[in-house]
Design a protein around this motif. Structure first.
Motif, PDB file in Angstrom:
ATOM      1  N   THR A 208       1.197  -1.152   0.163  1.00 17.87           N
ATOM      2  CA  THR A 208       0.246   0.046   0.368  1.00 17.87           C
ATOM      3  C   THR A 208       0.933   1.301  -0.232  1.00 17.87           C
ATOM      4  O   THR A 208       0.680   2.434  -0.583  1.00 17.87           O
ATOM      5  N   MET A 209       1.269   1.115   0.778  1.00 16.51           N
ATOM      6  CA  MET A 209       2.624   2.398   0.814  1.00 16.51           C
ATOM      7  C   MET A 209       3.357   2.457  -0.418  1.00 16.51           C
ATOM      8  O   MET A 209       3.477   3.530  -1.099  1.00 16.51           O
ATOM      9  N   LEU A 210       3.890   1.943  -1.025  1.00 17.38           N
ATOM     10  CA  LEU A 210       4.618   1.791  -2.204  1.00 17.38           C
ATOM     11  C   LEU A 210       3.873   2.164  -3.834  1.00 17.38           C
ATOM     12  O   LEU A 210       4.722   2.929  -3.881  1.00 17.38           O
ATOM     13  N   LEU A 211       2.843   2.088  -4.062  1.00 20.98           N
ATOM     14  CA  LEU A 211       1.989   2.127  -4.617  1.00 20.98           C
ATOM     15  C   LEU A 211       1.661   3.382  -4.937  1.00 20.98           C
ATOM     16  O   LEU A 211       1.439   4.148  -4.982  1.00 20.98           O
ATOM     17  N   GLY A 212       0.842   3.810  -3.632  1.00 21.33           N
ATOM     18  CA  GLY A 212       0.110   4.876  -3.025  1.00 21.33           C
ATOM     19  C   GLY A 212       0.899   5.949  -3.084  1.00 21.33           C
ATOM     20  O   GLY A 212       0.803   6.937  -3.654  1.00 21.33           O
ATOM     21  N   SER A 213       2.243   6.125  -2.227  1.00 22.65           N
ATOM     22  CA  SER A 213       3.140   6.892  -2.406  1.00 22.65           C
ATOM     23  C   SER A 213       3.657   7.196  -3.851  1.00 22.65           C
ATOM     24  O   SER A 213       4.119   8.318  -4.519  1.00 22.65           O
ATOM     25  N   MET A 214       4.256   6.067  -5.166  1.00 22.07           N
ATOM     26  CA  MET A 214       4.408   6.129  -6.167  1.00 22.07           C
ATOM     27  C   MET A 214       2.928   7.497  -6.793  1.00 22.07           C
ATOM     28  O   MET A 214       3.917   8.167  -8.258  1.00 22.07           O
ATOM     29  N   ALA A 215       1.880   6.736  -6.807  1.00 18.92           N
ATOM     30  CA  ALA A 215       0.698   7.107  -7.439  1.00 18.92           C
ATOM     31  C   ALA A 215       0.569   8.990  -7.417  1.00 18.92           C
ATOM     32  O   ALA A 215      -0.021   9.736  -7.842  1.00 18.92           O
ATOM     33  N   ALA A 216       1.216   8.840  -5.366  1.00 16.79           N
ATOM     34  CA  ALA A 216       0.859  10.820  -5.116  1.00 16.79           C
ATOM     35  C   ALA A 216       1.657  11.581  -5.615  1.00 16.79           C
ATOM     36  O   ALA A 216       1.466  12.491  -5.879  1.00 16.79           O
TER      37      ALA A 216
END
Length: 311
Positions: free
Chosen positions: A113-121
């Motif tokens: 969650t942290m990896l995908l969410g931070s990349m998208a953000a």
């Protein structure tokens, strides 16, 4: 000629008469008095809130050390036997397996969650392209979508992928439902980071991937830690999704219940031979890790929540 008359100063040394106290005049100490009243009210409210939070937790822990007879006689009686064996009994009755299943799911879901969410953000906050705002609002709208509306189609979708009652299936669903909040939070945080550092990394020849992982991610550590704690708490306490997706599909399919399911199962398995201290001990075991995590990182969480507004 006579010398001009001079005004004689009063004994206190002041020549300015005190201003008349009228209707619109603020008396000395008025604002200070209002501040004292406000501080007393705010501190009293915080003390009351702390009592409402601490007392149920304390009652829950103390109930683990009482017997069924003591709990039936008085809900607020003092424990007479401080026996830690009740926690061993709770662990052996299934809490250990439920605890392990929960940890396995979170080890997969939270980092993803942290990896995908931070990349998208990061992309939405730092790069301008057609459809940027539309894609951002699409993520934000996902946070307003109640999980109850998607339970039936979600069940059949996970079933078609053959991921019912699997750790990775539940973890992927957790990731999907945690991404909107993660993107929303980290988008605001990445926009507050200094642009000069980003531009300097690009001018020095760093690729976009290297700029993200070696420059921007370390600078966003407070925000990542804060949203990571929130995701951990939310996924640890999730009940409705595991209840739907983590049920054995056949007699040979093993039970992979998480803690929230396991506590319900433990209560149902007792039947008439109730062992309430074991149930209270199981709830305590499920509660203590999250309390430790939050109390250990509360300063970092507060820094992450306030840094975006102070920069």
């Amino acid at each position: 000629m006579s010398a001009p008359l001079k005004e004689t100063a009063p004994a206190g040394g002041s020549t300015t008469p005190p201003p008349p106290v009228g209707k619109g005049t603020v008396r000395p100490g008025g604002r200070r008095g209002e501040g004292v009243v406000l501080n007393v009210f705010s501190h009293g409210f915080l003390a009351l809130w702390a009592v409402l939070i601490v007392l149920p937790l304390l009652w829950l822990v103390l109930s683990s050390f009482r017997t069924d007879a003591q709990i039936g006689a008085s809900a607020f009686g003092r424990p007479r036997n401080w026996d830690l064996g009740v926690f061993s009994r709770a662990w052996e009755k299934g809490i250990g397996d439920y605890f392990t299943s929960t940890v396995i799911v979170l080890v997969i879901s939270v980092p993803l969650t942290m990896l995908l969410g931070s990349m998208a953000a990061y992309v939405l906050a730092r790069y301008e392209f057609r459809g940027n705002r539309l894609l951002y609002y699409f993520f934000v709208a996902g946070a307003m979508f109640p999980v109850f509306l998607a339970l039936v189609p979600l069940f059949f979708m996970v079933k078609r992928l053959d991921m019912l009652n699997t750790y990775h299936g539940l973890a992927l669903v957790y990731v999907a439902y945690s991404l909107p909040f993660t993107v929303f939070f980290m988008h605001a945080f990445f926009r507050t980071l200094p642009t000069a550092v980003f531009e300097a990394a690009i001018l020095d020849g760093a690729s976009h991937t290297r700029t993200f992982f070696q420059v921007m991610m370390p600078m966003a550590k407070p925000g990542l830690l804060s949203v990571g704690i929130f995701n951990t708490l939310g996924q640890w306490n999730q009940y409705i999704l595991p209840t739907v997706l983590m049920q054995p599909q056949s007699g040979d399919d093993p039970e992979r219940y998480v803690l929230t399911q396991g506590l319900i199962q433990l209560q149902q398995q007792q039947g008439y031979a109730s062992d309430l201290p074991v149930l209270f001990a199981g709830v305590t075991i499920a509660m203590v890790p999250m309390l430790v995590v939050y109390l250990s990182f509360q300063r970092q969480v507060q820094a992450g929540l306030t840094s975006a507004t102070l920069k």
